[in-house]
Design a protein around this motif. Structure first.
Motif, PDB file in Angstrom:
ATOM      1  N   THR A  33       0.840  -1.208   0.000  1.00 26.72           N
ATOM      2  CA  THR A  33       0.000   0.000   0.000  1.00 26.72           C
ATOM      3  C   THR A  33       0.864   1.243   0.000  1.00 26.72           C
ATOM      4  OG1 THR A  33      -1.495  -1.252   1.417  1.00 26.72           O
ATOM      5  CG2 THR A  33      -1.920   1.092   1.204  1.00 26.72           C
ATOM      6  N   ALA A  63       1.447   4.204  -2.858  1.00 29.38           N
ATOM      7  CA  ALA A  63       1.183   5.615  -2.561  1.00 29.38           C
ATOM      8  C   ALA A  63       2.370   6.482  -2.944  1.00 29.38           C
ATOM      9  CB  ALA A  63       0.862   5.791  -1.070  1.00 29.38           C
ATOM     10  N   LEU A  69      -0.488  11.254   0.726  1.00 25.90           N
ATOM     11  CA  LEU A  69      -0.982   9.937   0.340  1.00 25.90           C
ATOM     12  C   LEU A  69      -0.483   8.867   1.301  1.00 25.90           C
ATOM     13  CD1 LEU A  69      -0.649   9.924  -3.555  1.00 25.90           C
ATOM     14  CD2 LEU A  69      -2.727  10.033  -2.207  1.00 25.90           C
ATOM     15  N   ILE A  78       0.270   9.246   4.481  1.00 22.03           N
ATOM     16  CA  ILE A  78      -0.487   9.359   5.741  1.00 22.03           C
ATOM     17  C   ILE A  78      -1.891   8.800   5.538  1.00 22.03           C
ATOM     18  CG2 ILE A  78      -1.499  10.989   7.386  1.00 22.03           C
ATOM     19  CD1 ILE A  78       0.976  12.749   6.944  1.00 22.03           C
ATOM     20  N   GLY A  79      -2.476   9.081   4.371  1.00 20.70           N
ATOM     21  CA  GLY A  79      -3.798   8.532   4.064  1.00 20.70           C
ATOM     22  C   GLY A  79      -3.784   7.014   4.026  1.00 20.70           C
ATOM     23  N   ALA A  80      -2.710   6.459   3.474  1.00 21.76           N
ATOM     24  CA  ALA A  80      -2.590   4.995   3.406  1.00 21.76           C
ATOM     25  C   ALA A  80      -2.503   4.400   4.807  1.00 21.76           C
ATOM     26  CB  ALA A  80      -1.355   4.603   2.599  1.00 21.76           C
ATOM     27  N   LEU A  81      -1.750   5.068   5.688  1.00 20.21           N
ATOM     28  CA  LEU A  81      -1.640   4.569   7.071  1.00 20.21           C
ATOM     29  C   LEU A  81      -2.982   4.651   7.776  1.00 20.21           C
ATOM     30  CD1 LEU A  81       1.719   6.017   8.440  1.00 20.21           C
ATOM     31  CD2 LEU A  81       1.097   3.621   8.208  1.00 20.21           C
ATOM     32  N   ARG A  82      -3.702   5.756   7.542  1.00 16.71           N
ATOM     33  CA  ARG A  82      -5.023   5.920   8.183  1.00 16.71           C
ATOM     34  C   ARG A  82      -5.971   4.821   7.693  1.00 16.71           C
ATOM     35  NH1 ARG A  82      -5.139  11.971   7.457  1.00 16.71           N
ATOM     36  NH2 ARG A  82      -4.515  12.785   9.463  1.00 16.71           N
ATOM     37  N   ALA A  83      -5.940   4.606   6.354  1.00 16.70           N
ATOM     38  CA  ALA A  83      -6.840   3.599   5.774  1.00 16.70           C
ATOM     39  C   ALA A  83      -6.503   2.215   6.346  1.00 16.70           C
ATOM     40  CB  ALA A  83      -6.695   3.583   4.253  1.00 16.70           C
ATOM     41  N   GLN A 142      -5.131   1.602   9.260  1.00 21.59           N
ATOM     42  CA  GLN A 142      -5.525   1.595  10.669  1.00 21.59           C
ATOM     43  C   GLN A 142      -7.030   1.322  10.789  1.00 21.59           C
ATOM     44  OE1 GLN A 142      -5.937   5.376  12.400  1.00 21.59           O
ATOM     45  NE2 GLN A 142      -6.060   4.632  14.480  1.00 21.59           N
ATOM     46  N   LYS A 143      -7.822   1.965   9.926  1.00 22.83           N
ATOM     47  CA  LYS A 143      -9.276   1.773   9.990  1.00 22.83           C
ATOM     48  C   LYS A 143      -9.645   0.351   9.567  1.00 22.83           C
ATOM     49  CE  LYS A 143     -12.471   4.772   9.080  1.00 22.83           C
ATOM     50  NZ  LYS A 143     -12.870   5.283  10.391  1.00 22.83           N
ATOM     51  N   VAL A 146      -2.804   4.582  17.432  1.00 27.24           N
ATOM     52  CA  VAL A 146      -1.546   4.616  16.672  1.00 27.24           C
ATOM     53  C   VAL A 146      -0.887   5.972  16.904  1.00 27.24           C
ATOM     54  CG1 VAL A 146      -0.569   4.657  14.358  1.00 27.24           C
ATOM     55  CG2 VAL A 146      -2.328   3.001  14.922  1.00 27.24           C
ATOM     56  N   PHE A 153      -4.264  10.651  14.083  1.00 27.53           N
ATOM     57  CA  PHE A 153      -5.010   9.535  13.527  1.00 27.53           C
ATOM     58  C   PHE A 153      -6.395   9.430  14.148  1.00 27.53           C
ATOM     59  CE2 PHE A 153      -2.325   7.007  10.798  1.00 27.53           C
ATOM     60  CZ  PHE A 153      -1.088   7.564  11.034  1.00 27.53           C
ATOM     61  N   PHE A 188      -9.194   3.645  -1.865  1.00 27.81           N
ATOM     62  CA  PHE A 188      -7.883   3.855  -1.234  1.00 27.81           C
ATOM     63  C   PHE A 188      -7.996   4.999  -0.234  1.00 27.81           C
ATOM     64  CE2 PHE A 188      -3.631   3.447  -0.433  1.00 27.81           C
ATOM     65  CZ  PHE A 188      -2.825   4.486  -0.875  1.00 27.81           C
ATOM     66  N   THR A 189      -7.843   6.211  -0.684  1.00 27.53           N
ATOM     67  CA  THR A 189      -8.076   7.363   0.196  1.00 27.53           C
ATOM     68  C   THR A 189      -9.077   8.271  -0.506  1.00 27.53           C
ATOM     69  OG1 THR A 189      -6.293   8.645  -0.805  1.00 27.53           O
ATOM     70  CG2 THR A 189      -5.719   7.300   1.077  1.00 27.53           C
ATOM     71  N   ARG A 216      -7.144   2.347  -5.658  1.00 29.79           N
ATOM     72  CA  ARG A 216      -5.923   1.571  -5.869  1.00 29.79           C
ATOM     73  C   ARG A 216      -6.243   0.433  -6.824  1.00 29.79           C
ATOM     74  NH1 ARG A 216      -2.897  -1.557  -1.124  1.00 29.79           N
ATOM     75  NH2 ARG A 216      -4.654  -2.923  -1.431  1.00 29.79           N
ATOM     76  N   ASN A 258       0.656   7.387  -8.632  1.00 29.52           N
ATOM     77  CA  ASN A 258       1.884   6.695  -8.270  1.00 29.52           C
ATOM     78  C   ASN A 258       1.691   5.205  -8.443  1.00 29.52           C
ATOM     79  OD1 ASN A 258       3.497   8.924  -6.991  1.00 29.52           O
ATOM     80  ND2 ASN A 258       1.660   9.001  -5.752  1.00 29.52           N
ATOM     81  N   THR A 279      -1.985   3.946  -8.108  1.00 27.68           N
ATOM     82  CA  THR A 279      -2.992   4.783  -7.449  1.00 27.68           C
ATOM     83  C   THR A 279      -3.588   5.657  -8.538  1.00 27.68           C
ATOM     84  OG1 THR A 279      -1.621   4.836  -5.472  1.00 27.68           O
ATOM     85  CG2 THR A 279      -3.368   6.459  -5.621  1.00 27.68           C
TER      86      THR A 279
END
Lengths: 102, 302
Positions: free
Chosen positions: A20, A24, A73, A75-80, A82-83, A90, B95, B128-129, B134, B162, B177
């Motif tokens: 992931t 990103a 992106l 940070i967004g990937a880490l958030r996604a 985590q959820k 975290v 977060f 993805f976000t 993705r 990316n 992405t």
């Protein structure tokens, strides 16, 4: 360039997270297992009638290097992640890095 | 917020006072940290200069704290087991679920009805976000896979932000992405990619990107890597999907095989790096790059 240092549980599935994060656009990604004292996770346990305060837990520390354009992106990937995994609490920190041209 | 890195020869218990400063995180790990120092000697330094020695710290303690004052640093410097202290400024990343950015990403994509998998190519698109999807493509070893993918993206006017491409054994894996779009367009994209990867499909198709890419500027192609694993760095400005489709169309013409690809860029900028499998009968050289640039932009790059 920026560096994100995130602390996740040791059971984190690194393979899916790595895929992931690289998708990103992160430049590099490394993991370390650390003994961590986290104020939010102190607990008192009783063992053989004696109360002990457990202050340290094992955590997986991720160091993610990403450019200015892709840090959002990452940070967004880490958030996604985590959820999706339902991970609570975290902690993550972001630092500026200077680029060294080799 | 500050991050302290403390290299110590002792145990965490020696700097137990760190728990009193109200730090967010204190972590320790075993390292090998060497520091050079010159021991003070009483003899005449001109006659026998002091030999530099190395000190070894076996533990690194990382502290993330909002509060940092000089008394803490003085206490650390006066602690005998502390060899080195470094301080960096940092910010914490939120977060928390309550922020708007962490809201559930509305998905316009619905899983298609399952059908028997007769094609070896799999193209999966997932949320993805916010604003991005993705796409993961898994196919048999195929030098044309990136060409098919970028041609499909260019035809549907979808930009890839990316991604990466790598090969493991006989399977090519591509992760990209892409900008969020509607379900109908995504289905067409999947059909285009899965159909395009079918054996000999490209032999029947005419070259889509035969004409130079309009609006492409600042195109720069650089040869990197070694002779056994050459790499081509592509930087350009313009319609990213069209530029990449044109680039990979020309790659096929040269009979090159991209084994590893790193796709980056933002907006209308392209900054990709492709590692090519060495081709004995057509090794990559600067003349190829000049010709490539001319074909993509329509301008003379000599």
């Amino acid at each position: 360039m920026h560096k994100i240092e995130a602390f996740l549980p040791p059971s984190t599935n690194v393979d899916s997270l790595e895929e992931t994060l690289f998708a990103a656009g992160v430049v590099s990604f490394s993991t370390t297992e650390m003994q961590v004292f986290d104020r939010k996770e102190m607990k008192t346990v009783k063992y053989r009638g004696v109360e002990r305060v457990i202050r340290h837990n094992r955590k997986l520390k991720l160091e993610i290097i990403a450019g200015k354009d892709t840090i959002g992106l990452a940070i967004g990937a880490l958030r996604a992640y985590q959820k999706k995994e339902g991970i609570q609490g975290v902690s993550a920190f972001i630092t500026d890095l200077e680029i060294f041209e080799n | 917020m500050h991050k302290l890195e403390i290299y110590t020869t002792g145990e965490l218990a020696d700097i137990d006072f760190l728990h009193e400063i109200g730090a967010e995180i204190i972590g320790s790990l075993a390292v090998g940290h060497y520091r050079k120092f010159v021991p003070a000697t009483e003899t005449d330094s001109a006659a026998s200069p002091a030999i530099p020695a190395m000190s070894l710290a076996g533990m690194k303690v990382e502290v993330f704290t909002a509060s940092l004052d000089s008394s803490l640093l003085q206490r650390l410097s006066s602690t005998g087991s502390v060899l080195d202290v470094r301080v960096h400024r940092c910010d914490s990343v939120d977060f928390c679920d309550s922020t708007a950015e962490c809201a559930e990403i509305p998905s316009t994509y619905v899983d298609p009805p399952t059908t028997p998998d007769s094609s070896p190519t799999k193209c999966i698109v997932e949320p993805f976000t916010a604003g991005y999807l993705r796409m993961r493509v898994e196919t048999g070893k195929n030098p044309d896979c990136l060409t098919v993918i970028f041609r499909s993206l260019a035809a549907l006017d979808i930009d890839a932000q990316n991604g990466r491409k790598f090969r493991q054994g006989d399977t090519d894996f591509i992760t990209l992405t892409i900008a969020q779009t509607n379900e109908k367009v995504l289905r067409r994209l999947q059909e285009e990619i899965e159909g395009g990867m079918a054996a000999n499909a490209l032999q029947d198709k005419t070259r889509v990107a035969a004409a130079p890419v309009s609006g492409c500027s600042a195109l720069f192609l650089e040869l990197q890597g070694s002779s056994s694993m050459p790499a081509v760095k592509l930087t350009a400005k313009g319609r990213a999907s069209a530029i990449r489709a044109a680039f990979h169309e020309e790659i096929i013409a040269f009979d090159w095989d991209v084994s590893i690809g790193r796709i980056t860029g933002s907006g209308n900028k392209v900054e990709d790096l492709y590692y090519l499998k060495a081709c004995g009968h057509n090794p990559v050289n600067e003349q190829h790059l000049t010709l490539l640039g001319t074909r993509i932009t329509g301008e003379n790059h000599a």
